[in-house]
Design a protein around this motif. Structure first.
Motif, mmCIF file in Angstrom:
data_model
loop_
_atom_site.group_PDB
_atom_site.id
_atom_site.type_symbol
_atom_site.label_atom_id
_atom_site.label_comp_id
_atom_site.label_asym_id
_atom_site.label_seq_id
_atom_site.Cartn_x
_atom_site.Cartn_y
_atom_site.Cartn_z
ATOM 1 N N LEU A 27 0.787 -1.229 0.000
ATOM 2 C CA LEU A 27 0.000 0.000 0.000
ATOM 3 C C LEU A 27 0.821 1.283 0.000
ATOM 4 C CD1 LEU A 27 -2.721 -1.020 2.633
ATOM 5 C CD2 LEU A 27 -3.041 -0.813 0.168
ATOM 6 N N LEU A 28 2.010 1.287 0.611
ATOM 7 C CA LEU A 28 2.666 2.558 0.923
ATOM 8 C C LEU A 28 3.975 2.813 0.177
ATOM 9 C CD1 LEU A 28 2.246 2.382 4.819
ATOM 10 C CD2 LEU A 28 0.637 3.301 3.130
ATOM 11 N N ARG A 29 4.611 1.776 -0.371
ATOM 12 C CA ARG A 29 5.985 1.916 -0.854
ATOM 13 C C ARG A 29 6.124 2.989 -1.926
ATOM 14 N NH1 ARG A 29 9.167 -1.249 -4.875
ATOM 15 N NH2 ARG A 29 7.214 -2.293 -5.343
ATOM 16 N N ARG A 30 5.164 3.146 -2.805
ATOM 17 C CA ARG A 30 5.305 4.077 -3.931
ATOM 18 C C ARG A 30 4.777 5.478 -3.629
ATOM 19 N NH1 ARG A 30 6.935 1.642 -8.552
ATOM 20 N NH2 ARG A 30 6.816 -0.627 -8.640
ATOM 21 N N LEU A 31 4.310 5.715 -2.424
ATOM 22 C CA LEU A 31 3.817 7.048 -2.076
ATOM 23 C C LEU A 31 4.998 7.987 -1.822
ATOM 24 C CD1 LEU A 31 0.843 6.181 0.318
ATOM 25 C CD2 LEU A 31 0.808 6.565 -2.152
ATOM 26 N N THR A 32 4.786 9.270 -2.070
ATOM 27 C CA THR A 32 5.856 10.261 -1.887
ATOM 28 C C THR A 32 5.763 10.962 -0.535
ATOM 29 O OG1 THR A 32 4.539 11.958 -3.016
ATOM 30 C CG2 THR A 32 6.056 10.657 -4.361
ATOM 31 N N PHE A 33 4.983 10.423 0.403
ATOM 32 C CA PHE A 33 4.941 10.955 1.769
ATOM 33 C C PHE A 33 6.093 10.310 2.551
ATOM 34 C CE2 PHE A 33 1.177 13.042 0.792
ATOM 35 C CZ PHE A 33 0.232 12.178 0.273
ATOM 36 N N LEU A 216 13.560 0.930 4.781
ATOM 37 C CA LEU A 216 13.857 2.066 5.647
ATOM 38 C C LEU A 216 15.074 2.838 5.128
ATOM 39 C CD1 LEU A 216 13.638 2.144 9.471
ATOM 40 C CD2 LEU A 216 15.669 3.065 8.369
ATOM 41 N N LEU A 217 16.127 2.119 4.716
ATOM 42 C CA LEU A 217 17.322 2.794 4.197
ATOM 43 C C LEU A 217 17.011 3.541 2.903
ATOM 44 C CD1 LEU A 217 20.082 0.079 4.820
ATOM 45 C CD2 LEU A 217 19.415 1.994 6.266
ATOM 46 N N ASP A 218 16.240 2.923 2.012
ATOM 47 C CA ASP A 218 15.859 3.599 0.767
ATOM 48 C C ASP A 218 15.058 4.856 1.062
ATOM 49 O OD1 ASP A 218 15.322 0.632 -1.317
ATOM 50 O OD2 ASP A 218 17.137 1.694 -0.705
ATOM 51 N N ASN A 219 14.134 4.771 2.017
ATOM 52 C CA ASN A 219 13.286 5.923 2.315
ATOM 53 C C ASN A 219 14.106 7.089 2.893
ATOM 54 O OD1 ASN A 219 10.388 6.938 2.592
ATOM 55 N ND2 ASN A 219 11.141 7.210 4.667
ATOM 56 N N LEU A 220 15.149 6.782 3.659
ATOM 57 C CA LEU A 220 16.022 7.850 4.154
ATOM 58 C C LEU A 220 16.704 8.576 3.003
ATOM 59 C CD1 LEU A 220 17.700 6.146 7.259
ATOM 60 C CD2 LEU A 220 15.716 7.676 7.212
ATOM 61 N N GLU A 221 17.100 7.819 1.972
ATOM 62 C CA GLU A 221 17.704 8.458 0.794
ATOM 63 C C GLU A 221 16.681 9.300 0.046
ATOM 64 O OE1 GLU A 221 21.118 7.174 2.048
ATOM 65 O OE2 GLU A 221 20.925 8.448 0.278
ATOM 66 N N TYR A 222 15.425 8.820 -0.034
ATOM 67 C CA TYR A 222 14.384 9.612 -0.691
ATOM 68 C C TYR A 222 14.185 10.946 0.049
ATOM 69 C CZ TYR A 222 13.092 5.045 -2.677
ATOM 70 O OH TYR A 222 13.110 3.827 -3.304
ATOM 71 N N ARG A 266 15.851 5.550 -6.609
ATOM 72 C CA ARG A 266 15.926 6.957 -6.202
ATOM 73 C C ARG A 266 15.590 7.879 -7.367
ATOM 74 N NH1 ARG A 266 21.572 7.672 -3.115
ATOM 75 N NH2 ARG A 266 20.855 9.864 -3.099
ATOM 76 N N VAL A 267 16.119 7.562 -8.545
ATOM 77 C CA VAL A 267 15.804 8.383 -9.728
ATOM 78 C C VAL A 267 14.313 8.310 -10.036
ATOM 79 C CG1 VAL A 267 16.188 8.612 -12.212
ATOM 80 C CG2 VAL A 267 18.120 8.197 -10.688
ATOM 81 N N ALA A 268 13.745 7.098 -9.918
ATOM 82 C CA ALA A 268 12.305 6.946 -10.187
ATOM 83 C C ALA A 268 11.474 7.751 -9.194
ATOM 84 C CB ALA A 268 11.926 5.464 -10.122
ATOM 85 N N MET A 269 11.866 7.757 -7.904
ATOM 86 C CA MET A 269 11.090 8.509 -6.911
ATOM 87 C C MET A 269 11.248 10.015 -7.103
ATOM 88 S SD MET A 269 9.410 6.284 -5.311
ATOM 89 C CE MET A 269 8.680 7.321 -4.042
ATOM 90 N N MET A 270 12.424 10.455 -7.593
ATOM 91 C CA MET A 270 12.591 11.880 -7.870
ATOM 92 C C MET A 270 11.693 12.337 -9.023
ATOM 93 S SD MET A 270 16.635 12.815 -7.430
ATOM 94 C CE MET A 270 17.467 11.248 -7.448
ATOM 95 N N ASN A 271 11.443 11.413 -9.959
ATOM 96 C CA ASN A 271 10.593 11.745 -11.101
ATOM 97 C C ASN A 271 9.129 11.408 -10.856
ATOM 98 O OD1 ASN A 271 12.849 12.580 -12.569
ATOM 99 N ND2 ASN A 271 13.263 10.506 -13.286
#
Length: 466
Positions: A27-33, A216-222, A266-271
């Motif tokens: 449910l939450l992984r792709r959200l930008t919150f 968790l580590l990926d989200n810190l980078e986001y 990270r690039v995908a989440m920035m876009n």
């Protein structure tokens, strides 16, 4: 085998981790919150560790305990022929019973050994980080106090300290690096990292612990990337800087999180477009659902419910992630290039970068060994005929992109329910290059038992026949 209190605690804690992981990735992984996702992931690790030890009131009616038959030994008098007085019969001598193996103790010993190895590994990483600190020297870069390191090492931070080699970065890139690491320092991301490491060591046999640590580590980078871009840095230049930094020597394993897949995410989440306010409803579904299931199970146990048989099976320990560099084939303007040539190119000369992964990469290169392809187009040659033809091949190879189930309209879901009532949705992908005239098309992978089949829809939810 009856569960000891310690095994029951571990069962509950690992079950809660699994529920939190399913809710997050579903449910939450792709959200930008990103801040809310950080709160959710930290809460998941803390709650899973604490709640099994708390007194939870029973939420279900008590189960009736089975009747236990009590064996009563009765000594019957025996008489001899012609005698009127009773005589005791011969006494049976019981054979000595074999001492049973305490499987509960065996399981706990194996579990404790695995946790000890994980914690020892964390201790070694901390000692390695301490040795690296002793080789650094204090410096001030751009008005920011740092610890300067020699050699080709990726920048990182730990606690309130930033580590980097200032001579390795151009001025513009150095400013972006400092902003990124300052976000990690100011928001105390090191605490999250240590919590995730301890949780992974304590729940080493649970794949959910490994997945939540990575998330968790990926989200810190986001979070850090979002803060850097919000400060006004050019998005394309920043992404190219990340690509260049990923090719250098990695920092300590405890604080260095650069992999090709992480960089791609990270690039995908920035876009990624910002999630709408309506998507906040997912948190009100994920959190209460997990809490209700976890507390409901504890309530059932409090009333004497027997644990499910599957809970007594050992979970196989997952394979440790491979930390070797991932194979990447680089192209510059259609020609195979080395990492050194990519770094030498410079961000100002790049028009755009197109990554391919897995089957798309192998389809493009024709090499079954290729896992990733990075196609880089320069500003100078982007309009050249052969470069345009090359980029057309790249786009043609990028045929499918993973999509969320919620991209399907109610009309498409109604069609699936009506025509495939006994099937389940396995995956939804977006066709990047659908047949001419069909518009944006989604492919839905369905399965009925073990039989796979597919349904296709346009962006309005109308069924399409291919």
């Amino acid at each position: 085998m009856p569960l000891s209190p310690t095994l029951l605690y571990l069962l509950k804690a690992n079950g809660a981790l699994l529920l939190f992981a399913l809710a997050y990735f579903g449910l939450l992984r792709r959200l930008t919150f990103f801040t809310l996702n950080r709160v959710y992931l930290v809460f998941a690790l803390l709650f899973s560790a604490v709640y099994p030890a708390l007194p939870v009131p029973a939420l279900l009616p008590p189960l009736e305990a089975p009747a236990v038959a009590t064996a009563v030994a009765v000594l019957l008098p025996q008489t001899t022929a012609g005698a009127g007085t009773p005589q005791a019969g011969p006494t049976a001598v019981a054979a000595p019973a074999e001492t049973p193996i305490d499987w509960s103790a065996v399981v706990l010993a194996v579990y404790a050994a695995g946790a000890a190895v994980g914690l020892l590994r964390l201790l070694v990483q901390l000692l390695s980080l301490g040795r690296l600190r002793r080789t650094s020297r204090p410096a001030v870069v751009g008005g920011v106090p740092v610890r300067a390191l020699p050699g080709e090492v990726s920048p990182f931070s730990f606690g309130s300290t930033i580590y980097l080699n200032p001579a390795r970065h151009p001025a513009a890139e150095l400013a972006a690096v400092l902003r990124h690491e300052q976000v990690h320092v100011r928001q105390w991301h090191t605490l999250d990292v240590l919590l995730a490491q301890v949780a992974q060591a304590a729940a080493w046999c649970n794949p959910a612990a490994w997945l939540l640590r990575r998330a968790l580590l990926d989200n810190l980078e986001y979070l850090a990337d979002h803060a850097v871009l919000a400060a006004g840095l050019d998005r394309r230049a920043y992404q190219y800087s990340l690509l260049r930094l990923s090719q250098g020597a990695a920092g300590p394993a405890l604080v260095s999180h650069f992999t090709f897949l992480t960089l791609k995410n990270r690039v995908a989440m920035m876009n990624q477009p910002h999630s709408s306010t309506g998507q906040l409803a997912r948190y009100f579904v994920a959190g209460p659902l997990v809490l209700a299931l976890a507390l409901g199970y504890s309530g059932a146990r409090a009333q004497g419910a027997r644990p499910a048989a599957s809970s007594q099976r050992k979970t196989a320990a997952p394979t440790l992630p491979d930390t070797r560099p991932e194979p990447v084939t680089h192209y510059i303007d259609g020609k195979v290039s080395t990492v050194a040539e990519v770094i030498k190119l410079g961000a100002d000369n790049v028009a755009f970068i197109t990554p391919l992964k897995g089957d798309n990469a192998r389809k493009f290169s024709g090499n079954p060994q290729d896992e990733y392809v990075m196609a880089i187009t320069t500003k100078q040659n982007q309009n050249r005929a052969d470069v345009k033809a090359f980029n057309a091949r790249v786009e043609a190879a990028d045929t499918e992109t993973e999509a969320e189930v919620n991209v399907l309209t109610p009309a498409a879901l109604a069609f699936i329910t009506k025509n495939y009532p006994n099937s389940r949705i396995i995956e939804v992908t977006k066709l990047n290059h659908p047949p001419t005239g069909l518009g944006v098309t989604y492919k839905v992978h369905l399965a009925e038992g073990r039989r796979p089949h597919y349904a296709y829809f346009d962006d309005k939810g109308n069924a399409v026949k291919l």
